[in-house]
Scaffold this motif. Structure first.
Motif, PDB file in Angstrom:
ATOM      1  N   ALA A 154      55.118  77.238  55.687  1.00 34.25           N
ATOM      2  CA  ALA A 154      55.919  77.121  56.910  1.00 34.25           C
ATOM      3  C   ALA A 154      55.027  76.807  58.110  1.00 34.25           C
ATOM      4  CB  ALA A 154      56.706  78.413  57.154  1.00 34.25           C
ATOM      5  N   SER A 155      53.853  77.468  58.167  1.00 35.46           N
ATOM      6  CA  SER A 155      52.982  77.205  59.320  1.00 35.46           C
ATOM      7  C   SER A 155      52.383  75.804  59.254  1.00 35.46           C
ATOM      8  CB  SER A 155      51.881  78.262  59.429  1.00 35.46           C
ATOM      9  OG  SER A 155      51.260  78.441  58.188  1.00 35.46           O
ATOM     10  N   ALA A 156      52.081  75.341  58.046  1.00 35.30           N
ATOM     11  CA  ALA A 156      51.586  73.970  57.897  1.00 35.30           C
ATOM     12  C   ALA A 156      52.638  72.975  58.368  1.00 35.30           C
ATOM     13  CB  ALA A 156      51.209  73.705  56.449  1.00 35.30           C
ATOM     14  N   LEU A 157      53.879  73.260  57.956  1.00 35.79           N
ATOM     15  CA  LEU A 157      54.999  72.396  58.333  1.00 35.79           C
ATOM     16  C   LEU A 157      55.159  72.362  59.854  1.00 35.79           C
ATOM     17  CD1 LEU A 157      57.015  70.891  56.466  1.00 35.79           C
ATOM     18  CD2 LEU A 157      58.680  72.646  57.088  1.00 35.79           C
ATOM     19  N   LEU A 158      55.023  73.541  60.467  1.00 30.06           N
ATOM     20  CA  LEU A 158      55.145  73.630  61.922  1.00 30.06           C
ATOM     21  C   LEU A 158      54.048  72.810  62.601  1.00 30.06           C
ATOM     22  CD1 LEU A 158      56.555  74.916  64.363  1.00 30.06           C
ATOM     23  CD2 LEU A 158      54.974  76.839  64.157  1.00 30.06           C
ATOM     24  N   GLY A 159      52.821  72.918  62.064  1.00 32.64           N
ATOM     25  CA  GLY A 159      51.708  72.154  62.628  1.00 32.64           C
ATOM     26  C   GLY A 159      51.956  70.659  62.559  1.00 32.64           C
ATOM     27  N   VAL A 160      52.409  70.208  61.408  1.00 33.57           N
ATOM     28  CA  VAL A 160      52.705  68.782  61.226  1.00 33.57           C
ATOM     29  C   VAL A 160      53.818  68.341  62.177  1.00 33.57           C
ATOM     30  CG1 VAL A 160      53.638  67.074  59.631  1.00 33.57           C
ATOM     31  CG2 VAL A 160      51.906  68.692  58.849  1.00 33.57           C
ATOM     32  N   LEU A 161      54.819  69.206  62.308  1.00 32.57           N
ATOM     33  CA  LEU A 161      55.950  68.908  63.192  1.00 32.57           C
ATOM     34  C   LEU A 161      55.493  68.755  64.636  1.00 32.57           C
ATOM     35  CD1 LEU A 161      58.834  68.864  61.931  1.00 32.57           C
ATOM     36  CD2 LEU A 161      59.306  70.866  63.340  1.00 32.57           C
ATOM     37  N   MET A 162      54.646  69.682  65.075  1.00 29.39           N
ATOM     38  CA  MET A 162      54.116  69.623  66.445  1.00 29.39           C
ATOM     39  C   MET A 162      53.334  68.337  66.647  1.00 29.39           C
ATOM     40  SD  MET A 162      54.601  72.191  68.585  1.00 29.39           S
ATOM     41  CE  MET A 162      53.134  72.361  69.610  1.00 29.39           C
ATOM     42  N   PHE A 163      52.403  68.090  65.731  1.00 32.56           N
ATOM     43  CA  PHE A 163      51.554  66.910  65.858  1.00 32.56           C
ATOM     44  C   PHE A 163      52.404  65.643  65.829  1.00 32.56           C
ATOM     45  CE2 PHE A 163      48.826  63.541  64.236  1.00 32.56           C
ATOM     46  CZ  PHE A 163      47.734  63.656  65.076  1.00 32.56           C
ATOM     47  N   GLY A 164      53.360  65.626  64.884  1.00 32.40           N
ATOM     48  CA  GLY A 164      54.218  64.450  64.737  1.00 32.40           C
ATOM     49  C   GLY A 164      55.034  64.170  65.985  1.00 32.40           C
ATOM     50  N   SER A 165      55.633  65.222  66.557  1.00 26.72           N
ATOM     51  CA  SER A 165      56.470  64.953  67.733  1.00 26.72           C
ATOM     52  C   SER A 165      55.631  64.541  68.932  1.00 26.72           C
ATOM     53  CB  SER A 165      57.372  66.143  68.083  1.00 26.72           C
ATOM     54  OG  SER A 165      56.917  67.323  67.513  1.00 26.72           O
ATOM     55  N   VAL A 166      54.457  65.158  69.092  1.00 27.77           N
ATOM     56  CA  VAL A 166      53.577  64.728  70.186  1.00 27.77           C
ATOM     57  C   VAL A 166      53.161  63.276  69.970  1.00 27.77           C
ATOM     58  CG1 VAL A 166      51.285  65.030  71.203  1.00 27.77           C
ATOM     59  CG2 VAL A 166      52.717  67.019  70.762  1.00 27.77           C
ATOM     60  N   HIS A 167      52.890  62.936  68.716  1.00 33.15           N
ATOM     61  CA  HIS A 167      52.501  61.566  68.402  1.00 33.15           C
ATOM     62  C   HIS A 167      53.602  60.574  68.795  1.00 33.15           C
ATOM     63  CE1 HIS A 167      50.204  58.521  66.263  1.00 33.15           C
ATOM     64  NE2 HIS A 167      51.346  58.065  65.793  1.00 33.15           N
ATOM     65  N   LEU A 168      54.847  60.928  68.447  1.00 33.87           N
ATOM     66  CA  LEU A 168      55.972  60.042  68.767  1.00 33.87           C
ATOM     67  C   LEU A 168      56.153  59.915  70.279  1.00 33.87           C
ATOM     68  CD1 LEU A 168      58.719  60.898  66.117  1.00 33.87           C
ATOM     69  CD2 LEU A 168      57.313  58.831  66.336  1.00 33.87           C
ATOM     70  N   ILE A 169      56.115  61.069  70.969  1.00 33.67           N
ATOM     71  CA  ILE A 169      56.284  61.046  72.422  1.00 33.67           C
ATOM     72  C   ILE A 169      55.201  60.194  73.072  1.00 33.67           C
ATOM     73  CG2 ILE A 169      56.183  62.446  74.531  1.00 33.67           C
ATOM     74  CD1 ILE A 169      57.400  64.754  72.862  1.00 33.67           C
ATOM     75  N   SER A 170      53.954  60.371  72.617  1.00 37.62           N
ATOM     76  CA  SER A 170      52.868  59.645  73.271  1.00 37.62           C
ATOM     77  C   SER A 170      52.961  58.152  72.957  1.00 37.62           C
ATOM     78  CB  SER A 170      51.509  60.226  72.887  1.00 37.62           C
ATOM     79  OG  SER A 170      50.978  59.574  71.768  1.00 37.62           O
ATOM     80  N   ALA A 171      53.367  57.814  71.741  1.00 37.35           N
ATOM     81  CA  ALA A 171      53.526  56.393  71.406  1.00 37.35           C
ATOM     82  C   ALA A 171      54.569  55.754  72.315  1.00 37.35           C
ATOM     83  CB  ALA A 171      53.920  56.239  69.949  1.00 37.35           C
ATOM     84  N   PHE A 172      55.635  56.513  72.568  1.00 35.17           N
ATOM     85  CA  PHE A 172      56.712  56.020  73.426  1.00 35.17           C
ATOM     86  C   PHE A 172      56.212  55.834  74.857  1.00 35.17           C
ATOM     87  CE2 PHE A 172      60.278  57.025  76.279  1.00 35.17           C
ATOM     88  CZ  PHE A 172      61.134  55.994  75.936  1.00 35.17           C
ATOM     89  N   LEU A 173      55.514  56.869  75.375  1.00 34.09           N
ATOM     90  CA  LEU A 173      55.036  56.824  76.760  1.00 34.09           C
ATOM     91  C   LEU A 173      53.951  55.774  76.967  1.00 34.09           C
ATOM     92  CD1 LEU A 173      54.802  60.557  77.889  1.00 34.09           C
ATOM     93  CD2 LEU A 173      56.404  58.808  78.650  1.00 34.09           C
TER      94      LEU A 173
END
Lengths: 252, 268
Positions: free
Chosen positions: B237-256
Motif C-alpha cells: 500500500a505504501s509503495a502504491l501511495l508513493g507511485v501515486l504521488m510521484f505519478g500525479s506530480v509528474h502529470l501536473i508538472s508535464a501539464f504546467l
C-alpha cells in the motif's frame, strides 16, 4: 524637435577597460559617433568590439576615460537599446508581451498604451499577425524581428547591435539588414553595430571602425550613396570599398 | 489512429507486458520458496495469504493510506512554500546564501530518525508532527533546485533587465521566478517520492498508542502482533501511495511545463 535633440551622439574619450586577470579589453580608444549615424565596428574575434558596445550601453564601466552620450540618455528611461546575437526572447511570454517588456521595465505608459506601442512596432517589422504566438513557434528570422521590435519599442536615441544577424543564413541576413535600414530611415536613431561581415558593414553603415587588440586601427568613410539597397552590391564602388575595409582588417 | 499513435500504443503495451512478466516471475519464485522450504506464515506468508490479509484489513489499509497520503501532501506543500521562500531569499543575497545554505544541507544530512523523537517532544504525537517531519525530508531538493533556477538566468536577458534599469523586484518577478518554474517542478518531483517515506517514518514514532492511523502506525502495530501477511500488504500500500504521488506530480508538472519546457532551445 530637431534631429540633434531626438537622438544622441556617442563620444568615447580615451576609454580603457580591464577585466580580471590583467586583461585590457579596450585600450585608449577615441571614437565619436555622430547623432543619427550608422557606424559598424569590425575586427577579429576578441578584439574588444563587443566590450566597446557594452561600454556604450552602460553595461560595463570603463576603467579609464569616459563614454558620454550627447545629449545624455540612459537605458533605464529607454534611451538606449541593445540587440544581442541571440534573439534572447522570454519563452513564457508571447510575441506581443516580449515587445511590451522594455516599456514595463522602464515604467512608461499605461497597460493599454504599451500594448498599442508594441503592436505598432510589431507591424513595423511585419509581425503583427504573430502577436499572440510564443517564441517556440517562431522561426529564427522571426525571433530576430521580434528582438528588433523589442529594442525599438522605447523609441531609443541609440541602437546598439552585437552581431545581430550572425546566426542567420545569408537570405535572412540581407532581409533583416534592409529592414534595419528602413526602420532607420523613418526614425534616424544613432546605430552602432558590431559585425564580422564586411559586406554587411559596407552596405549598412556610413562609417566603419576597424579594431584590433582593443585599439581602434582606423575609421573608414563609406563612399556609397544613400539610401542603400541590395543593388549596390554589384557596383564597382561597393567592390572597391569592400577591398579597402578588408585591407584595413588585415593591417595593410 | 495515425501510425505514430499506433507505435506509441504498442510501446506502452510492451512496457506494461514486461512489467507484468517481472511481477509474475517474482510472485512465482516467492510462492515456490515458501512451499519448497516450508516457511512458517509468520516468517514469510505466500502472496495469496498477503492478498487475503489485504482484503480482510481493507478498511484499515484504505484509511491508513488516506491518512498517510494527506500527511505526505501536506508536508510536501509546506516544503514547497518554505522551500520557495528560502530559495528566493538565497537568490537575493549572496551573504544570506553563504550563511544559511550550509544549515539547509545540515538539515538534509542529519538522519530524520534522529530528529523525529525531538519533534515529538515539541509537537506531540500528532498529525502536525508527521507533516513537519515530511516537510523537513522534502525541503532540500526544493530549496536546492529552485535556488539554482532563480540564479541561472541567461546572461543576455539578464543584461537586458540591467539595461532597462529593472530593480530587484521586477527582476525577480519577470525574470527569475518564471525561469525557475521548470526547476521547481523538478524539485517537487524529487520530493514527492520522499514525502511518503518521510510520512511513514514519522508515523513509526508518532503512532504507538494514539488515535492517529497512518500506514506507519499500522505497520508498527502489526509488527508487534507478528501479522506478517498484513504487514506485507501495508508495504504494498505504501509503495502504491508513493507511485501515486510521484505519478500525479509528474502529470501536473508535464501539464504546467508545456509552455516552459522549450526554454532551453527557444532562446537560441
Amino acid at each position: 524637435m530637431s534631429q540633434s535633440e531626438r537622438v544622441s551622439a556617442i563620444h568615447c574619450k580615451s576609454v580603457a577597460i580591464d577585466f580580471p586577470g590583467d586583461i585590457r579589453a579596450v585600450d585608449q580608444l577615441d571614437l565619436s559617433v555622430k547623432a543619427g549615424e550608422i557606424v559598424s565596428l569590425i575586427g577579429p574575434s576578441g578584439c574588444g568590439k563587443t566590450t566597446l558596445l557594452r561600454l556604450m550601453a552602460g553595461l560595463e564601466a570603463p576603467t579609464e576615460g569616459e563614454v558620454a552620450l550627447e545629449p545624455p540618455v540612459v537605458g533605464s528611461e529607454g534611451g538606449i537599446a541593445f540587440v544581442f546575437q541571440q534573439p534572447s526572447l522570454l519563452p513564457w511570454r508571447n510575441t506581443l508581451e516580449n515587445v511590451v517588456l522594455p516599456l514595463e521595465l522602464i515604467g512608461r505608459g499605461s497597460k493599454q498604451s504599451r500594448r498599442q506601442d508594441a503592436l505598432k512596432m510589431l507591424s513595423a517589422v511585419g509581425l503583427e499577425h504573430a502577436a499572440e504566438r510564443f517564441p517556440s513557434d517562431l522561426s529564427g528570422g522571426m525571433k530576430m524581428r521580434v528582438s528588433i521590435a523589442r529594442a525599438l519599442v522605447t523609441d531609443p536615441h541609440v541602437l546598439l547591435l552585437d552581431e545581430p544577424f550572425a546566426a542567420l543564413d545569408d537570405m535572412l541576413r540581407n532581409q533583416l539588414g534592409q529592414l534595419l535600414l528602413e526602420l532607420w530611415e523613418k526614425r534616424r536613431f544613432t546605430v552602432v553595430m558590431v559585425t564580422h561581415n564586411i559586406a554587411e558593414s559596407v552596405l549598412l553603415s556610413q562609417r566603419i571602425a576597424v579594431m584590433r587588440e582593443g585599439r581602434l586601427v582606423t575609421v573608414l568613410d563609406n563612399p556609397l550613396p544613400q539610401p542603400r539597397n541590395e543593388q549596390l552590391r554589384t557596383t564597382v564602388s561597393f567592390g572597391e570599398f569592400y577591398g579597402n575595409v578588408s585591407d584595413a582588417l588585415r593591417g595593410d | 489512429m495515425t501510425s505514430k499513435a499506433a507505435n506509441r500504443f504498442r510501446e506502452i503495451l510492451v512496457s506494461v507486458a514486461l512489467v507484468a512478466i517481472v511481477a509474475g516471475l517474482v510472485l512465482g519464485v516467492w510462492e515456490f520458496v515458501v512451499w519448497k522450504f516450508d516457511l512458517p506464515k509468520a516468517l514469510l506468508p505466500t502472496p495469496k495469504q498477503c492478498w487475503d490479509a489485504a482484503v480482510l484489513e481493507r478498511l484499515a489499509l484504505f484509511r491508513a493510506t488516506l491518512a498517510t497520503g494527506y500527511a505526505a501532501i501536506a508536508g510536501l506543500l509546506v516544503a514547497i512554500g518554505v522551500g520557495y521562500f528560502l530559495a528566493v531569499v538565497f537568490s537575493q543575497s549572496r551573504g544570506l546564501r553563504l550563511a544559511l545554505f550550509p544549515y539547509v544541507i545540515l538539515l538534509q544530512t542529519v538522519p530524520i530518525v534522529a530528529i523525529a523523537p525531538l519533534l515529538i517532544i515539541w509537537s506531540g504525537y500528532t498529525f502536525r508532527t508527521v507533516v513537519i517531519v515530511t516537510a523537513i525530508v522534502c525541503l532540500f531538493p526544493i530549496v536546492n533546485s529552485v535556488t539554482g533556477g532563480l540564479l541561472s538566468t541567461q546572461k543576455d536577458t539578464s543584461d537586458l533587465f540591467r539595461l532597462y534599469g529593472a530593480g530587484r523586484w521586477k527582476r525577480l518577478l519577470h525574470l527569475q521566478v518564471p525561469s525557475s518554474v521548470s526547476h521547481l517542478m523538478l524539485g517537487i518531483k524529487t520530493s514527492s517520492g520522499l514525502s511518503v517515506i518521510g510520512a511513514i517514518v514519522a508515523e513509526f514514532f508518532v503512532g504507538n498508542g494514539t488515535n492517529y492511523d497512518g500506514l506507519g502506525t499500522l505497520m508498527t502495530g502489526w509488527t508487534a502482533l507478528v501479522k506478517t501477511d498484513a504487514l506485507v500488504s501495508a508495504v504494498f500500500a505504501s509503495a502504491l501511495l508513493g507511485v501515486l504521488m510521484f505519478g500525479s506530480v509528474h502529470l501536473i508538472s508535464a501539464f504546467l511545463l508545456k509552455r516552459w519546457t522549450q526554454f532551453a532551445n527557444v532562446s537560441g
